[in-house]
Scaffold this active site. Structure first.
Site, PDB file in Angstrom:
ATOM      1  N   GLU A 146      38.671  42.514  43.468  1.00 42.24           N
ATOM      2  CA  GLU A 146      38.238  41.609  42.419  1.00 42.24           C
ATOM      3  C   GLU A 146      37.942  40.244  43.013  1.00 42.24           C
ATOM      4  OE1 GLU A 146      41.402  41.406  39.480  1.00 42.24           O
ATOM      5  OE2 GLU A 146      42.257  39.638  40.447  1.00 42.24           O
ATOM      6  N   LYS A 157      42.071  31.236  34.331  1.00 37.12           N
ATOM      7  CA  LYS A 157      41.582  31.892  35.545  1.00 37.12           C
ATOM      8  C   LYS A 157      41.003  33.252  35.151  1.00 37.12           C
ATOM      9  CE  LYS A 157      44.530  33.132  38.805  1.00 37.12           C
ATOM     10  NZ  LYS A 157      45.335  33.169  40.044  1.00 37.12           N
TER      11      LYS A 157
END
Length: 154
Positions: free
Chosen positions: A66, A78
Site C-alpha cells: 500500500e 491518513k
C-alpha cells in the site's frame, strides 16, 4: 460496486498524542495483526510504500503493498491505497483505508477507521472478503499502546 465500512474507538488520550502514533510509521511497530511489515520506500509522508505479510490463513491472500496517498497533520487524517496484490488480485479496482483522529475533549479522542473499495461487477462476490476486523485489531493495539505510554497532563 462501491462499498464502505467504518468503525470508531474512543481513547482516553489527547488527540495530538494519538496522532503522534497514527500519523507516523510508528503505528507499524505497535500492531500485532500482521506477521511482517516492511517499509519499501519513504518516511511516513505521502508516497511511502509498505509491504504487509499476513499470518497464514488470515485471509485469502498473504501479502499486499500500500501507498500513503494522504497525510494531513492539521486534520489528523491518513489514507493509504493498495497498489499491488491483496484485494487487487481479487478483482478490486480500488481499496483505501483511512485513519482519522477526532478530538473529543482535552483528554480524549475518537479514532475512526474507514475502508472504501470498488470491485469489478464480474468479481462482486469477492466483496465478502472485506472485513473491518483487521482495522479493529490495529485500533485496539494502538489504544493499548497509547494508554500504556500516556504521560501528558493536558
Amino acid at each position: 460496486m462501491h462499498g464502505t465500512l467504518a468503525t470508531e474507538l474512543e481513547v482516553n488520550v489527547p488527540a495530538h498524542e494519538a496522532w503522534e502514533l497514527y500519523g507516523t510509521l510508528h503505528l507499524t511497530d505497535v500492531t500485532h495483526f500482521f506477521e511482517k511489515i516492511e517499509i519499501l520506500e519513504g518516511d511516513g509522508a505521502v508516497g511511502t510504500i509498505l509491504k504487509f505479510t499476513l499470518p497464514e490463513g488470515a485471509t485469502v491472500f498473504s501479502t499486499y503493498e500500500e501507498e500513503y496517498t494522504k497525510v494531513d497533520n492539521r486534520k489528523m487524517i491518513k489514507e493509504a491505497e493498495i497498489i499491488e496484490g491483496g484485494y487487487l488480485d481479487l478483482g478490486f479496482t480500488m481499496y483505501r483505508t483511512r485513519f482519522e483522529i477526532i478530538k473529543k475533549s482535552k483528554t480524549s479522542c475518537v479514532t475512526r477507521t474507514t475502508i472504501e473499495y470498488d470491485v469489478k461487477e464480474e468479481d462482486v462476490a469477492n466483496f465478502t472478503y472485506v472485513s473491518i476486523l483487521p482495522m479493529i485489531s490495529i485500533m485496539k493495539d494502538a489504544a493499548a499502546y497509547l494508554l500504556a505510554n500516556h504521560t501528558s497532563e493536558d
